[in-house]
Motif scaffolding. Structure first.
Motif, PDB file in Angstrom:
ATOM      1  N   ILE A  51      42.407  42.599  36.662  1.00 19.28           N
ATOM      2  CA  ILE A  51      43.745  42.248  36.178  1.00 19.28           C
ATOM      3  C   ILE A  51      44.475  41.278  37.104  1.00 19.28           C
ATOM      4  CG2 ILE A  51      45.116  44.178  37.182  1.00 19.28           C
ATOM      5  CD1 ILE A  51      45.379  43.251  33.545  1.00 19.28           C
ATOM      6  N   ARG A  52      44.312  41.455  38.409  1.00 18.45           N
ATOM      7  CA  ARG A  52      44.899  40.528  39.384  1.00 18.45           C
ATOM      8  C   ARG A  52      43.847  40.181  40.426  1.00 18.45           C
ATOM      9  NH1 ARG A  52      48.867  43.795  37.541  1.00 18.45           N
ATOM     10  NH2 ARG A  52      47.870  45.528  38.587  1.00 18.45           N
ATOM     11  N   PHE A 163      49.132  35.475  30.348  1.00 21.74           N
ATOM     12  CA  PHE A 163      48.762  35.750  31.744  1.00 21.74           C
ATOM     13  C   PHE A 163      47.561  36.673  31.864  1.00 21.74           C
ATOM     14  CE2 PHE A 163      52.222  38.546  30.314  1.00 21.74           C
ATOM     15  CZ  PHE A 163      51.597  39.777  30.395  1.00 21.74           C
ATOM     16  N   GLN A 201      44.856  49.775  25.041  1.00 23.69           N
ATOM     17  CA  GLN A 201      45.580  48.632  25.617  1.00 23.69           C
ATOM     18  C   GLN A 201      46.874  48.384  24.868  1.00 23.69           C
ATOM     19  OE1 GLN A 201      45.219  47.412  28.316  1.00 23.69           O
ATOM     20  NE2 GLN A 201      43.172  48.114  28.829  1.00 23.69           N
ATOM     21  N   PRO A 260      56.325  48.148  28.521  1.00 26.25           N
ATOM     22  CA  PRO A 260      56.255  46.974  29.400  1.00 26.25           C
ATOM     23  C   PRO A 260      57.174  45.838  28.954  1.00 26.25           C
ATOM     24  CG  PRO A 260      54.069  47.828  28.956  1.00 26.25           C
ATOM     25  CD  PRO A 260      54.996  48.538  28.013  1.00 26.25           C
ATOM     26  N   GLN A 262      57.805  42.962  31.175  1.00 24.12           N
ATOM     27  CA  GLN A 262      57.194  41.772  31.814  1.00 24.12           C
ATOM     28  C   GLN A 262      58.220  40.792  32.361  1.00 24.12           C
ATOM     29  OE1 GLN A 262      54.333  42.684  32.230  1.00 24.12           O
ATOM     30  NE2 GLN A 262      53.356  43.459  30.405  1.00 24.12           N
ATOM     31  N   ARG A 274      54.776  37.143  24.505  1.00 21.20           N
ATOM     32  CA  ARG A 274      55.049  38.574  24.391  1.00 21.20           C
ATOM     33  C   ARG A 274      55.599  38.948  23.013  1.00 21.20           C
ATOM     34  NH1 ARG A 274      52.671  42.517  27.000  1.00 21.20           N
ATOM     35  NH2 ARG A 274      54.485  43.846  26.776  1.00 21.20           N
ATOM     36  N   ASP A 300      56.651  47.651  32.982  1.00 18.73           N
ATOM     37  CA  ASP A 300      55.896  46.758  33.862  1.00 18.73           C
ATOM     38  C   ASP A 300      56.674  45.447  33.973  1.00 18.73           C
ATOM     39  OD1 ASP A 300      53.823  48.583  33.911  1.00 18.73           O
ATOM     40  OD2 ASP A 300      52.519  47.456  32.560  1.00 18.73           O
ATOM     41  N   LYS A 332      53.459  40.619  41.337  1.00 16.78           N
ATOM     42  CA  LYS A 332      53.572  39.164  41.447  1.00 16.78           C
ATOM     43  C   LYS A 332      52.581  38.579  40.456  1.00 16.78           C
ATOM     44  CE  LYS A 332      52.786  39.218  45.947  1.00 16.78           C
ATOM     45  NZ  LYS A 332      52.411  38.758  47.278  1.00 16.78           N
ATOM     46  N   SER A 334      49.624  36.740  39.062  1.00 18.36           N
ATOM     47  CA  SER A 334      48.355  36.341  39.678  1.00 18.36           C
ATOM     48  C   SER A 334      47.578  35.524  38.643  1.00 18.36           C
ATOM     49  CB  SER A 334      47.597  37.627  40.059  1.00 18.36           C
ATOM     50  OG  SER A 334      46.265  37.337  40.394  1.00 18.36           O
TER      51      SER A 334
HETATM   52  N1  SAH Z   1      48.205  46.541  27.702  1.00 13.50           N
HETATM   53  C1  SAH Z   1      49.233  46.822  28.564  1.00 13.50           C
HETATM   54  C2  SAH Z   1      49.085  46.383  29.990  1.00 13.50           C
HETATM   55  C3  SAH Z   1      47.788  46.132  30.598  1.00 13.50           C
HETATM   56  S1  SAH Z   1      47.730  45.445  32.174  1.00 13.50           S
HETATM   57  C4  SAH Z   1      50.460  46.182  28.016  1.00 13.50           C
HETATM   58  O1  SAH Z   1      50.435  45.215  27.322  1.00 13.50           O
HETATM   59  O2  SAH Z   1      51.499  46.639  28.371  1.00 13.50           O
HETATM   60  C5  SAH Z   1      48.978  46.263  33.078  1.00 13.50           C
HETATM   61  C6  SAH Z   1      50.023  45.363  33.619  1.00 13.50           C
HETATM   62  O3  SAH Z   1      49.494  44.456  34.553  1.00 13.50           O
HETATM   63  C7  SAH Z   1      50.705  44.469  32.598  1.00 13.50           C
HETATM   64  O4  SAH Z   1      51.680  45.128  31.858  1.00 13.50           O
HETATM   65  C8  SAH Z   1      51.279  43.385  33.471  1.00 13.50           C
HETATM   66  O5  SAH Z   1      52.565  43.722  33.924  1.00 13.50           O
HETATM   67  C9  SAH Z   1      50.329  43.337  34.638  1.00 13.50           C
HETATM   68  N2  SAH Z   1      49.518  42.121  34.612  1.00 13.50           N
HETATM   69  C10 SAH Z   1      48.638  41.739  33.688  1.00 13.50           C
HETATM   70  N3  SAH Z   1      48.122  40.529  33.995  1.00 13.50           N
HETATM   71  C11 SAH Z   1      48.701  40.138  35.140  1.00 13.50           C
HETATM   72  C12 SAH Z   1      48.610  38.971  35.954  1.00 13.50           C
HETATM   73  N4  SAH Z   1      47.823  37.963  35.631  1.00 13.50           N
HETATM   74  N5  SAH Z   1      49.369  38.919  37.091  1.00 13.50           N
HETATM   75  C13 SAH Z   1      50.188  39.926  37.412  1.00 13.50           C
HETATM   76  N6  SAH Z   1      50.318  41.030  36.678  1.00 13.50           N
HETATM   77  C14 SAH Z   1      49.597  41.148  35.546  1.00 13.50           C
END
Ligand code: SAH
Ligand code: SF4
Ligand code: F3S
Length: 445
Positions: A51-52, A163, A201, A260, A262, A274, A300, A332, A334
């Protein structure tokens, strides 16, 4: 000969925890046994997250450590599973040739076959094909003991937030048939789990010919022995009144939603794909609070998304303040190669991201304490989890809103829901005193 031993280390989200339990179930069935000591293992699987960047770095470092173990024990089989395996297949093969097995999230069914092939010849085994259909319907997870059972109700994601790597690592969204899920819930209850968390998800975009998410939730709520139900993560776009109604009407569905956000600014939300505006999100929060009194909402947050100006960042702080989130996971931004946002040219400097992260963390600390303090003086149902780490004389439990509560032991047991009078809030925890039912009756009368 004793059974060969396996060890699974899990990174990332609860979906990965669930998947590791699926893999463990499969390994148990084909003659392997679990060990809790990695040094004894014949097979080590890392179930990874992409994810990051930091999540991937952690696994790269871990693999370097395990390389040493493998040098001492060349028979050791080292496998990388999960989202990073899916994401970095070639890079992993090139940079870490000592990794024997690389399997993406839709390839676990092949584990028995791959292990037996691998025992015959020592070639790399790689499978990162994504499937439109795989839901592991007939496999039973081997769960970690505890209070809560994770149950995956859907796999994949079609939302493509710009993202996010998940749609690429987990493939297309698919929902499991209701019967299979309900049977799995019943099985978990019969094994002693009292809390069920439904996972996806986009858990609330669940849909089969038998109905949508709220129908499934209602069915789970009526299964005897299910003391608490949670679900994660819903997408704001798919939160409908039917779902809020089911939550309001069923006492065992926790009055808690992870929603979430964001980002707060409309331009950034749009760039993130979103699909909601600030106003729509805030209206949704208000609606939740109206439908479900005393509900808790967590979120989130991503700071420093490409192009995020200072004013736009302040919109995020504003929405956090108005929504008064009970808690938040804050990140942050990523950059994830392959996603749309990675191609944007206006990335934010690390220092600015760090500074913004610090600001959201500071604000959230204040909001969490403020929200937790609203419980002081109330008697809340608390599910007893385990002994408190701080004292063998105290329990650690959780409210419906998922806040940790510490209280003196009397005669209660883990997995029981007991009334606790909340007396104090500090940091992220609540402190209270068990109310004996007689006192409670007296209070009510
Ligand atoms: N499916 C869930 C979240 C999955 S990932 C949803 O949509 O809410 C969990 C969290 O990681 C996300 O909600 C987001 O805040 C964070 N995240 C996802 N990709 C990211 C990235 N590229 N950089 C930083 N945070 C990220
Ligand atoms: Fe990622 Fe968005 Fe899907 Fe969540 S909804 S998994 S953030 S693409
Ligand atoms: Fe990570 Fe994959 Fe979960 S990228 S957050 S383990 S879906």
């Amino acid at each position: 000969m004793p059974d060969p031993l396996y060890f699974i280390e899990t990174y990332g989200c609860q979906m990965n925890v669930y998947d590791s339990e699926l893999v463990a179930g499969m390994l148990n069935k084909c003659g392997y046994s679990k060990t809790d000591d990695i040094h004894n293992a014949d097979v080590i699987f890392l179930n990874t997250c992409a994810i990051r960047e930091k999540a991937e770095d952690t696994v790269h470092n871990r693999l370097k450590n395990l390389h040493y173990m493998k040098k001492n024990n060349p028979q050791l089989l080292l496998g990388v599973l999960g989202c990073m395996a899916q994401n970095l297949k070639n890079e992993l093969l090139e940079s870490k040739p000592y990794v024997d097995v690389i399997l993406g999230p839709d390839a676990y069914r092949r584990i028995p076959e791959i292990l037996s092939d691998r025992n015959r010849d020592q070639k790399h085994q790689v499978d990162t094909k994504l499937s439109k259909f795989e839901i592991y319907e007939d496999l039973f997870p081997s769960r970690h003991e505890g209070v809560n059972a994770w149950i995956s109700i859907s796999r994949g994601c079609d939302k493509f937030c710009t993202f996010c790597i998940v749609p690429f690592t987990r493939g297309r969204e698919r929902s499991r048939p209701m019967d299979g899920i309900l049977n799995e819930v019943k099985e978990a209850v019969s094994m002693g789990f009292v809390e069920i968390t439904l996972l996806g998800q986009n858990v609330n975009s669940y849909r089969t010919s038998e109905g949508k998410f709220h129908t499934l939730l209602e069915k789970v709520a009526t299964i005897p022995g299910v003391k608490r139900i949670r679900y994660t993560s819903p997408h704001p776009q798919d939160m409908d009144e039917d779902l809020l109604q089911v939550m309001a009407e069923n006492e065992n569905v926790c009055n808690y939603i992870h929603l979430p956000l964001q980002a707060g600014a409309d331009r950034i939300l749009k760039r993130m794909n979103r699909t909601y505006t600030q106003m729509e999100y805030l209206e949704l929060v208000e609606k939740i609070r109206n439908f479900i009194p005393d509900s808790s909402i967590s979120t989130d947050i991503i700071v420093g998304f490409p192009g995020e100006t200072q004013d736009e960042f302040i919109e995020t702080l504003k929405v956090m303040e108005i929504s008064a989130f009970d808690s938040a996971y804050m990140f942050k931004y990523s950059s994830r190669p392959g996603t749309k946002a990675a191609e944007y040219t206006d990335h934010i400097e690390e220092e600015v991201k760090q500074n913004r992260l610090q600001q959201v963390i500071t604000l959230q600390k204040k909001l969490t304490l403020q929200q937790n303090k609203r419980h002081i003086g109330k008697t809340l149902p608390v599910l007893v989890d385990k002994e408190s780490k701080k004292s063998p004389l105290k329990w650690a439990g959780r409210t419906e809103g998922n806040v940790g509560v510490i209280f003196d032991k009397t005669n209660e047991h883990p997995k029981e829901i007991v009334p606790v009078l909340i007396q104090d809030a500090q940091g992220v925890s609540l402190f209270g005193k068990r109310v004996i039912e007689k006192e409670l009756l007296h209070e009510i009368n």
